[in-house]
Design an enzyme around this catalytic site. Structure first.
Site, PDB file in Angstrom:
ATOM      1  N   SER A   1      -3.233  -7.732   2.788  1.00  0.00           N
ATOM      2  CA  SER A   1      -3.489  -7.548   4.221  1.00  0.00           C
ATOM      3  C   SER A   1      -3.914  -8.867   4.856  1.00  0.00           C
ATOM      4  CB  SER A   1      -4.567  -6.493   4.429  1.00  0.00           C
ATOM      5  OG  SER A   1      -4.077  -5.235   4.027  1.00  0.00           O
TER       6      SER A   1
ATOM      7  N   LYS B   1     -19.216  -4.715   7.699  1.00  0.00           N
ATOM      8  CA  LYS B   1     -18.014  -5.530   7.814  1.00  0.00           C
ATOM      9  C   LYS B   1     -17.392  -5.292   9.183  1.00  0.00           C
ATOM     10  CE  LYS B   1     -14.222  -6.407   4.657  1.00  0.00           C
ATOM     11  NZ  LYS B   1     -13.479  -5.770   3.580  1.00  0.00           N
TER      12      LYS B   1
ATOM     13  N   HIS C   1       0.842  -1.208   0.000  1.00  0.00           N
ATOM     14  CA  HIS C   1       0.000   0.000   0.000  1.00  0.00           C
ATOM     15  C   HIS C   1       0.877   1.258   0.000  1.00  0.00           C
ATOM     16  CE1 HIS C   1      -3.199  -2.550   2.284  1.00  0.00           C
ATOM     17  NE2 HIS C   1      -3.602  -2.412   1.036  1.00  0.00           N
TER      18      HIS C   1
ATOM     19  N   ARG D   1      -2.014  -6.112  -8.272  1.00  0.00           N
ATOM     20  CA  ARG D   1      -0.972  -7.088  -7.978  1.00  0.00           C
ATOM     21  C   ARG D   1      -0.812  -8.109  -9.084  1.00  0.00           C
ATOM     22  NH1 ARG D   1      -3.392  -7.599  -2.136  1.00  0.00           N
ATOM     23  NH2 ARG D   1      -5.070  -6.914  -3.470  1.00  0.00           N
TER      24      ARG D   1
END
Ligand code: ADP
Length: 160
Positions: free
Chosen positions: A129, A41, A17, A91
């Site tokens: 993460s 969430k 990040h 990615r």
């Protein structure tokens, strides 16, 4: 003047990040790093406030970067802040489909809002993460995965 936003969960902030933040900040006039505050969430490791503090700490040397959080639609927050560009990191091919779908949806909701993709630096290709949390939860070595100053807080979470 280009004002951009880099949205994400940042739970926790990774070196991947931070690499995207640094590279984006070099190319735009202002960058808002925005933590998504998702009401549905509640499985996050760090609270939104903790993530805001972490982001502020690791971006303290970047004068054109600010840190904030938002709830609801990104396009609405972007409009409020007069943002023209969304930054996203890519990615691998696996990121592409959902990122592409999200970019097209955001553009259909807000036609002048453009998404700029920045490819990951190869050393962070494998970093996410969730992987970091898994490694930390089993006491694995997280060195090089998150900024040095965030390592203690991450290890502390799993001590309890
Ligand atoms: P994660 O996918 O790791 O849970 P976020 O949801 O917070 O992270 O992701 C925010 C943005 O950062 C997304 O565009 C994501 O593709 C990008 N990103 C996450 N990790 C990396 C990395 N290692 N390299 C480049 N971009 C990344």
């Amino acid at each position: 003047m280009i004002r951009a936003i880099y949205p994400g969960s940042f739970d926790p902030v990774s070196n991947g990040h931070l690499d995207i933040i640094r590279r984006a900040a070099e190319k735009v006039d202002e960058l808002i790093v925005a933590v998504l505050q998702n009401r549905n969430k509640n499985g996050s490791l760090f609270t939104v406030e903790e993530r805001l503090d972490q982001l502020r700490l690791v971006t303290r040397d970047l004068p054109n970067v600010t840190v904030d959080c938002f709830e609801g639609l990104l396009v609405d927050f972007a409009k409020q802040r007069d943002v023209q560009v969304i930054i996203r990191g890519l990615r691998a091919v696996t990121d592409f489909e959902s990122e592409f779908q999200m970019a097209l949806t955001n553009r259909s909701l807000s036609p002048h809002l453009e998404t700029f993709f920045i490819p990951t630096s190869v050393e962070y290709l494998y970093l996410s993460s969730s992987t970091i949390k898994e490694v930390a939860s089993f006491g694995g070595n997280i060195c090089g995965m998150v900024p040095k100053e965030l390592e203690p807080a991450l290890l502390e979470k799993f001590k309890k």
